[in-house]
Design a protein around this motif. Structure first.
Motif, PDB file in Angstrom:
ATOM      1  N   TYR A 130       0.925  -1.119  -0.102  1.00 22.00           N
ATOM      2  CA  TYR A 130       0.017   0.158  -0.198  1.00 22.00           C
ATOM      3  C   TYR A 130       0.781   1.225   0.016  1.00 22.00           C
ATOM      4  CZ  TYR A 130      -3.459   3.400   1.551  1.00 22.00           C
ATOM      5  OH  TYR A 130      -4.120   4.658   1.510  1.00 22.00           O
ATOM      6  N   ALA A 131       1.869   1.282   0.883  1.00 23.50           N
ATOM      7  CA  ALA A 131       2.548   2.452   1.147  1.00 23.50           C
ATOM      8  C   ALA A 131       3.838   2.901  -0.196  1.00 23.50           C
ATOM      9  CB  ALA A 131       3.455   2.362   2.535  1.00 23.50           C
ATOM     10  N   LEU A 132       4.378   1.662  -0.419  1.00 24.60           N
ATOM     11  CA  LEU A 132       5.464   1.839  -1.342  1.00 24.60           C
ATOM     12  C   LEU A 132       5.073   1.764  -2.845  1.00 24.60           C
ATOM     13  CD1 LEU A 132       8.428   0.114   0.331  1.00 24.60           C
ATOM     14  CD2 LEU A 132       7.614   2.563   0.524  1.00 24.60           C
ATOM     15  N   TYR A 133       3.995   0.749  -3.094  1.00 26.23           N
ATOM     16  CA  TYR A 133       3.649   0.518  -4.447  1.00 26.23           C
ATOM     17  C   TYR A 133       2.462   0.926  -5.092  1.00 26.23           C
ATOM     18  CZ  TYR A 133       7.960  -2.479  -3.906  1.00 26.23           C
ATOM     19  OH  TYR A 133       9.159  -2.761  -3.549  1.00 26.23           O
ATOM     20  N   ASP A 134       1.804   1.855  -3.954  1.00 23.58           N
ATOM     21  CA  ASP A 134       0.434   2.398  -4.383  1.00 23.58           C
ATOM     22  C   ASP A 134      -0.478   1.540  -4.771  1.00 23.58           C
ATOM     23  OD1 ASP A 134       1.165   5.045  -3.690  1.00 23.58           O
ATOM     24  OD2 ASP A 134       2.050   5.165  -5.864  1.00 23.58           O
ATOM     25  N   TYR A 135      -0.638   0.262  -4.190  1.00 22.25           N
ATOM     26  CA  TYR A 135      -1.649  -0.779  -4.326  1.00 22.25           C
ATOM     27  C   TYR A 135      -3.121  -0.300  -3.586  1.00 22.25           C
ATOM     28  CZ  TYR A 135       1.124  -4.439  -6.630  1.00 22.25           C
ATOM     29  OH  TYR A 135       1.674  -5.236  -7.613  1.00 22.25           O
ATOM     30  N   THR A 136      -4.242  -0.653  -4.166  1.00 17.85           N
ATOM     31  CA  THR A 136      -5.433  -0.346  -3.529  1.00 17.85           C
ATOM     32  C   THR A 136      -5.639  -1.410  -2.557  1.00 17.85           C
ATOM     33  OG1 THR A 136      -6.894  -1.161  -5.184  1.00 17.85           O
ATOM     34  CG2 THR A 136      -6.283   1.120  -5.417  1.00 17.85           C
ATOM     35  N   TYR A 137      -6.850  -1.166  -1.358  1.00 22.24           N
ATOM     36  CA  TYR A 137      -7.051  -2.106  -0.777  1.00 22.24           C
ATOM     37  C   TYR A 137      -7.724  -3.313  -1.592  1.00 22.24           C
ATOM     38  CZ  TYR A 137      -6.783   1.141   3.141  1.00 22.24           C
ATOM     39  OH  TYR A 137      -6.205   1.984   4.246  1.00 22.24           O
ATOM     40  N   GLU A 139      -6.781  -4.303  -4.715  1.00 21.32           N
ATOM     41  CA  GLU A 139      -5.850  -5.004  -5.262  1.00 21.32           C
ATOM     42  C   GLU A 139      -5.059  -5.885  -4.209  1.00 21.32           C
ATOM     43  OE1 GLU A 139      -4.606  -1.933  -8.881  1.00 21.32           O
ATOM     44  OE2 GLU A 139      -3.840  -1.639  -6.831  1.00 21.32           O
ATOM     45  N   ARG A 192      -7.655  -3.267   5.218  1.00 24.65           N
ATOM     46  CA  ARG A 192      -7.619  -1.999   5.926  1.00 24.65           C
ATOM     47  C   ARG A 192      -7.438  -2.113   7.416  1.00 24.65           C
ATOM     48  NH1 ARG A 192     -12.747  -1.020   5.982  1.00 24.65           N
ATOM     49  NH2 ARG A 192     -12.894  -1.314   8.126  1.00 24.65           N
ATOM     50  N   ARG A 214       0.073   1.514  11.016  1.00 23.10           N
ATOM     51  CA  ARG A 214      -0.013   2.766  11.257  1.00 23.10           C
ATOM     52  C   ARG A 214      -0.132   3.010  12.873  1.00 23.10           C
ATOM     53  NH1 ARG A 214      -4.412   5.002   6.664  1.00 23.10           N
ATOM     54  NH2 ARG A 214      -2.743   4.732   4.906  1.00 23.10           N
TER      55      ARG A 214
END
Length: 133
Positions: free
Chosen positions: A95-102, A104, A117, A124
């Protein structure tokens, strides 16, 4: 080919190959061009950014202290990630580095969007707790 160089304040003529003479001449011209550009800049005239970029001078060069601080911060972040489960860490990094959505990430792991999530929120919270305490 013969060139004249300065050694210990004394001008000396030296016999060199054509390749060496060409490199020496290029270096001399480059130094002369940079000197000219510095004078123009110091006189509050225009400064050619292209020459600075072409000479390989970066706008930001970290100091040794900056590099040490960056390495310490990276080690700290990795140590916090080590406290997470493997699944949490993998989902968070996707999620943070590769911008995948929840969605995906859920498809990759075969789980629901809310499970992804929850995993990311758990990581977090660990970061928040560490940095706020």
């Amino acid at each position: 080919m013969e060139i004249t160089i300065k050694i210990n304040g004394r001008m000396v003529s030296v016999e060199v190959s054509d390749d060496v003479a060409e490199c020496y001449d290029q270096g001399r011209r480059k130094a002369e061009n940079l000197s000219h550009e510095k004078r123009r800049h110091w006189d509050d005239r225009e400064f050619d950014e292209y020459i600075v970029a072409a000479e390989g001078l970066l706008p930001y060069q970290p100091t040794p202290e900056d590099i040490v601080c960056q390495r310490e911060t990276l080690a700290l972040l990795l140590s916090i990630l080590d406290t997470c489960t493997t699944i949490q860490r993998e989902r968070f990094l996707l999620y943070a580095l590769y911008d995948y959505t929840y969605d995906e990430i859920g498809l990759l792991y075969g789980c629901s969007k809310s499970a992804v999530r929850d995993s990311i929120e758990a990581v977090r919270k660990k970061f928040q707790n560490f940095f706020l305490d």
